[in-house]
Motif scaffolding. Structure first.
Motif, PDB file in Angstrom:
ATOM      1  N   THR A 109     -10.556  10.566  -8.151  1.00 25.50           N
ATOM      2  CA  THR A 109     -11.294   9.301  -8.589  1.00 25.50           C
ATOM      3  C   THR A 109     -12.508   9.360  -7.825  1.00 25.50           C
ATOM      4  OG1 THR A 109      -9.187   8.194  -8.882  1.00 25.50           O
ATOM      5  CG2 THR A 109     -11.249   6.860  -8.864  1.00 25.50           C
ATOM      6  N   PHE A 110     -12.632   9.487  -6.522  1.00 24.57           N
ATOM      7  CA  PHE A 110     -13.954   9.572  -5.995  1.00 24.57           C
ATOM      8  C   PHE A 110     -14.849  10.495  -6.248  1.00 24.57           C
ATOM      9  CE2 PHE A 110     -12.911   5.648  -3.604  1.00 24.57           C
ATOM     10  CZ  PHE A 110     -14.159   5.160  -3.372  1.00 24.57           C
ATOM     11  N   ASN A 111     -14.318  11.732  -6.531  1.00 22.28           N
ATOM     12  CA  ASN A 111     -14.925  13.043  -6.863  1.00 22.28           C
ATOM     13  C   ASN A 111     -15.798  12.880  -8.062  1.00 22.28           C
ATOM     14  OD1 ASN A 111     -14.733  14.387  -4.394  1.00 22.28           O
ATOM     15  ND2 ASN A 111     -12.772  15.560  -5.693  1.00 22.28           N
ATOM     16  N   VAL A 112     -15.259  12.323  -9.269  1.00 20.45           N
ATOM     17  CA  VAL A 112     -16.035  12.225 -10.390  1.00 20.45           C
ATOM     18  C   VAL A 112     -16.985  10.749 -10.334  1.00 20.45           C
ATOM     19  CG1 VAL A 112     -15.692  11.708 -12.951  1.00 20.45           C
ATOM     20  CG2 VAL A 112     -14.057  13.293 -11.768  1.00 20.45           C
ATOM     21  N   ASN A 113     -16.425   9.754 -10.015  1.00 15.49           N
ATOM     22  CA  ASN A 113     -17.090   8.603 -10.078  1.00 15.49           C
ATOM     23  C   ASN A 113     -18.174   8.162  -8.976  1.00 15.49           C
ATOM     24  OD1 ASN A 113     -15.401   8.088 -12.116  1.00 15.49           O
ATOM     25  ND2 ASN A 113     -14.363   6.346 -11.139  1.00 15.49           N
ATOM     26  N   VAL A 114     -17.905   8.800  -7.904  1.00 18.73           N
ATOM     27  CA  VAL A 114     -18.979   8.661  -6.733  1.00 18.73           C
ATOM     28  C   VAL A 114     -19.823  10.038  -6.422  1.00 18.73           C
ATOM     29  CG1 VAL A 114     -19.296   7.740  -4.380  1.00 18.73           C
ATOM     30  CG2 VAL A 114     -17.540   6.682  -5.801  1.00 18.73           C
ATOM     31  N   LYS A 115     -19.064  11.108  -6.195  1.00 17.88           N
ATOM     32  CA  LYS A 115     -19.616  12.284  -5.679  1.00 17.88           C
ATOM     33  C   LYS A 115     -20.274  12.836  -7.084  1.00 17.88           C
ATOM     34  CE  LYS A 115     -18.426  17.066  -4.368  1.00 17.88           C
ATOM     35  NZ  LYS A 115     -17.290  17.934  -4.236  1.00 17.88           N
ATOM     36  N   GLY A 116     -19.843  13.000  -8.203  1.00 18.34           N
ATOM     37  CA  GLY A 116     -20.500  13.505  -9.200  1.00 18.34           C
ATOM     38  C   GLY A 116     -21.797  12.424  -9.719  1.00 18.34           C
ATOM     39  N   VAL A 117     -21.693  11.099  -9.600  1.00 17.80           N
ATOM     40  CA  VAL A 117     -23.005  10.295  -9.729  1.00 17.80           C
ATOM     41  C   VAL A 117     -24.020  10.856  -8.801  1.00 17.80           C
ATOM     42  CG1 VAL A 117     -23.898   8.093  -9.759  1.00 17.80           C
ATOM     43  CG2 VAL A 117     -21.705   8.555 -10.772  1.00 17.80           C
ATOM     44  N   LEU A 118     -23.623  10.715  -7.468  1.00 13.58           N
ATOM     45  CA  LEU A 118     -24.599  11.170  -6.504  1.00 13.58           C
ATOM     46  C   LEU A 118     -25.290  12.376  -6.669  1.00 13.58           C
ATOM     47  CD1 LEU A 118     -26.189  10.758  -3.780  1.00 13.58           C
ATOM     48  CD2 LEU A 118     -23.855  11.571  -2.820  1.00 13.58           C
ATOM     49  N   PHE A 119     -24.590  13.324  -6.964  1.00 19.09           N
ATOM     50  CA  PHE A 119     -25.274  14.641  -6.883  1.00 19.09           C
ATOM     51  C   PHE A 119     -25.747  14.795  -8.389  1.00 19.09           C
ATOM     52  CE2 PHE A 119     -22.716  15.266  -3.133  1.00 19.09           C
ATOM     53  CZ  PHE A 119     -23.619  15.573  -2.449  1.00 19.09           C
ATOM     54  N   THR A 120     -25.479  14.303  -9.312  1.00 19.04           N
ATOM     55  CA  THR A 120     -26.137  14.389 -10.714  1.00 19.04           C
ATOM     56  C   THR A 120     -27.226  13.769 -10.520  1.00 19.04           C
ATOM     57  OG1 THR A 120     -24.199  14.055 -12.071  1.00 19.04           O
ATOM     58  CG2 THR A 120     -26.198  13.395 -12.862  1.00 19.04           C
ATOM     59  N   VAL A 121     -27.611  12.637  -9.790  1.00 16.10           N
ATOM     60  CA  VAL A 121     -29.086  12.233  -9.804  1.00 16.10           C
ATOM     61  C   VAL A 121     -29.740  12.998  -8.821  1.00 16.10           C
ATOM     62  CG1 VAL A 121     -30.156  10.059  -8.804  1.00 16.10           C
ATOM     63  CG2 VAL A 121     -28.128   9.791 -10.265  1.00 16.10           C
ATOM     64  N   GLN A 122     -29.298  13.214  -7.751  1.00 12.81           N
ATOM     65  CA  GLN A 122     -30.051  13.965  -6.648  1.00 12.81           C
ATOM     66  C   GLN A 122     -30.546  15.255  -7.017  1.00 12.81           C
ATOM     67  OE1 GLN A 122     -28.960  13.614  -2.445  1.00 12.81           O
ATOM     68  NE2 GLN A 122     -28.443  15.656  -2.563  1.00 12.81           N
ATOM     69  N   LYS A 123     -29.731  16.006  -7.906  1.00 15.61           N
ATOM     70  CA  LYS A 123     -30.185  17.248  -8.158  1.00 15.61           C
ATOM     71  C   LYS A 123     -31.307  17.103  -9.469  1.00 15.61           C
ATOM     72  CE  LYS A 123     -25.995  19.685  -7.077  1.00 15.61           C
ATOM     73  NZ  LYS A 123     -26.650  21.063  -6.238  1.00 15.61           N
ATOM     74  N   ALA A 124     -31.116  15.935 -10.226  1.00 17.36           N
ATOM     75  CA  ALA A 124     -32.165  15.673 -11.314  1.00 17.36           C
ATOM     76  C   ALA A 124     -33.577  15.312 -10.647  1.00 17.36           C
ATOM     77  CB  ALA A 124     -31.585  14.921 -12.226  1.00 17.36           C
ATOM     78  N   LEU A 125     -33.496  14.863  -9.623  1.00 18.67           N
ATOM     79  CA  LEU A 125     -35.011  14.264  -9.092  1.00 18.67           C
ATOM     80  C   LEU A 125     -36.031  15.287  -9.216  1.00 18.67           C
ATOM     81  CD1 LEU A 125     -33.789  12.092  -5.826  1.00 18.67           C
ATOM     82  CD2 LEU A 125     -34.408  11.170  -8.267  1.00 18.67           C
ATOM     83  N   PRO A 126     -35.925  16.373  -8.794  1.00 19.15           N
ATOM     84  CA  PRO A 126     -37.127  17.344  -8.946  1.00 19.15           C
ATOM     85  C   PRO A 126     -37.774  17.190 -10.423  1.00 19.15           C
ATOM     86  CG  PRO A 126     -35.618  18.315  -7.562  1.00 19.15           C
ATOM     87  CD  PRO A 126     -34.886  17.143  -8.147  1.00 19.15           C
ATOM     88  N   MET A 127     -36.866  17.082 -11.514  1.00 26.00           N
ATOM     89  CA  MET A 127     -37.283  17.325 -12.869  1.00 26.00           C
ATOM     90  C   MET A 127     -37.644  15.775 -13.352  1.00 26.00           C
ATOM     91  SD  MET A 127     -35.429  20.229 -14.946  1.00 26.00           S
ATOM     92  CE  MET A 127     -33.766  19.649 -14.386  1.00 26.00           C
ATOM     93  N   LEU A 128     -37.228  14.663 -12.790  1.00 28.13           N
ATOM     94  CA  LEU A 128     -37.564  13.350 -13.379  1.00 28.13           C
ATOM     95  C   LEU A 128     -38.876  12.935 -12.877  1.00 28.13           C
ATOM     96  CD1 LEU A 128     -35.685  10.927 -14.228  1.00 28.13           C
ATOM     97  CD2 LEU A 128     -35.311  10.007 -12.115  1.00 28.13           C
ATOM     98  N   THR A 129     -39.435  12.337 -14.087  1.00 27.91           N
ATOM     99  CA  THR A 129     -40.916  11.991 -14.359  1.00 27.91           C
ATOM    100  C   THR A 129     -40.919  10.753 -13.469  1.00 27.91           C
ATOM    101  OG1 THR A 129     -40.401  10.836 -16.171  1.00 27.91           O
ATOM    102  CG2 THR A 129     -41.331  12.856 -16.382  1.00 27.91           C
ATOM    103  N   ASP A 130     -42.000  10.468 -12.562  1.00 31.48           N
ATOM    104  CA  ASP A 130     -42.243   9.550 -12.024  1.00 31.48           C
ATOM    105  C   ASP A 130     -42.471   8.046 -13.233  1.00 31.48           C
ATOM    106  OD1 ASP A 130     -42.636  10.521  -9.947  1.00 31.48           O
ATOM    107  OD2 ASP A 130     -44.785  10.517  -9.703  1.00 31.48           O
ATOM    108  N   GLY A 131     -41.761   6.980 -12.906  1.00 30.64           N
ATOM    109  CA  GLY A 131     -41.734   5.852 -13.712  1.00 30.64           C
ATOM    110  C   GLY A 131     -40.529   6.150 -14.697  1.00 30.64           C
ATOM    111  N   GLY A 132     -39.690   7.020 -14.488  1.00 32.15           N
ATOM    112  CA  GLY A 132     -38.612   7.266 -15.019  1.00 32.15           C
ATOM    113  C   GLY A 132     -37.366   6.192 -14.803  1.00 32.15           C
ATOM    114  N   SER A 133     -36.154   6.358 -15.781  1.00 37.23           N
ATOM    115  CA  SER A 133     -35.099   5.106 -15.563  1.00 37.23           C
ATOM    116  C   SER A 133     -33.810   5.983 -15.296  1.00 37.23           C
ATOM    117  CB  SER A 133     -35.238   4.427 -16.887  1.00 37.23           C
ATOM    118  OG  SER A 133     -33.892   3.642 -16.946  1.00 37.23           O
TER     119      SER A 133
END
Length: 251
Positions: A109-133
């Motif tokens: 449960t924690f791997n998908v709902n928490v760990k997965g969310v954390l690292f999805t967002v963190q790994k996306a940050l270099p490509m996420l535009t300033d002012g994004g959502s």
């Protein structure tokens, strides 16, 4: 003009339910391209056929698997090179009363709902535009106690905390982070919580009766709220938890 014209979006858990409905809404609102993920390749292929557009890419993978996430962001970088919107929607809900909770239940449960969310967002940050959502899919379980769902409820409380903290972490980049918390929504995940068809009917009736609007919500009703948080309509909204629950969490 659509509300998401020229936007590049990622929706994890996009093969069915809320994720699929949101992908359809994003396309309808003019998104330039939408990436969706899911663990089951066949379900992803069916989702792409249902959406019926060329500006969607389905990537098979598990949000809690770091190699799968790396593969996903390699594909996004190669195809589009940026993201404007992240809807971290992938999640699981497993039933276990206190006294029966196993380490595997907790980890799954924690791997998908928490760990997965954390690292999805963190790994996306270099490509996420300033002012994004960034929109995190929470639940009314972040604020209400549900029987036999203590581990699940804890994961959704963690998601709410992520949104608060990341709002501060990302404020200099003007990236807005919000939590979208559905109530009982008619999805395959919700219907899987009953042991059999009879129990599912009983649960659905209980959830319907608990909501002031006296009904179960539909995935598209949540998708419309995601569009709101992803678009400039919510340009001065960050750090909030928006409930789409028929009033369930408010009484």
């Amino acid at each position: 003009m659509g509300k998401l014209d020229n936007k590049i979006a990622l929706i994890t858990g996009g093969s069915e339910g809320i994720g699929l409905a949101t992908a359809q809404r994003f396309i309808a609102e003019g998104a330039e391209h939408v990436f969706i993920t899911g663990r089951r390749q066949q379900a992803l292929e069916e989702a792409v056929k249902k959406i019926g557009k060329i500006n969607i890419t389905a990537v098979q993978g598990d949000a809690s698997n770091m190699n799968d996430l790396d593969k996903l962001f390699d594909i996004i970088k190669k195809e589009k090179g940026r993201l404007d919107i992240i809807f971290a929607n992938a999640g699981t809900c497993l039933v276990a009363p206190l006294g029966t909770i196993t380490e595997k239940h907790f980890d799954d449960t924690f791997n998908v709902n928490v760990k997965g969310v954390l690292f999805t967002v963190q790994k996306a940050l270099p490509m996420l535009t300033d002012g994004g959502s960034i929109i995190l899919n929470g639940s009314t379980s972040s604020v209400k106690g549900d029987p036999a769902l203590s581990v699940y409820c804890a994961t959704k409380a963690a998601i709410r905390s992520f949104a608060r903290c990341w709002t501060v972490d990302l404020k200099d980049r003007r990236i807005r982070v919000n939590t979208l918390s559905p109530g009982a929504i008619d999805t395959p995940l919700l219907r899987s919580l009953g042991k059999d068809e009879e129990e599912t009917k009983t649960l659905m009736a209980e959830w319907q009766a608990a909501a002031p609007l006296n009904r179960i919500g539909m995935p598209d009703e949540v998708a419309k709220a995601v569009v709101f948080l992803a678009s400039n309509d919510s340009s001065f909204i960050t750090g909030v938890e928006l409930f789409v629950d028929g009033g369930l969490s408010q009484i």
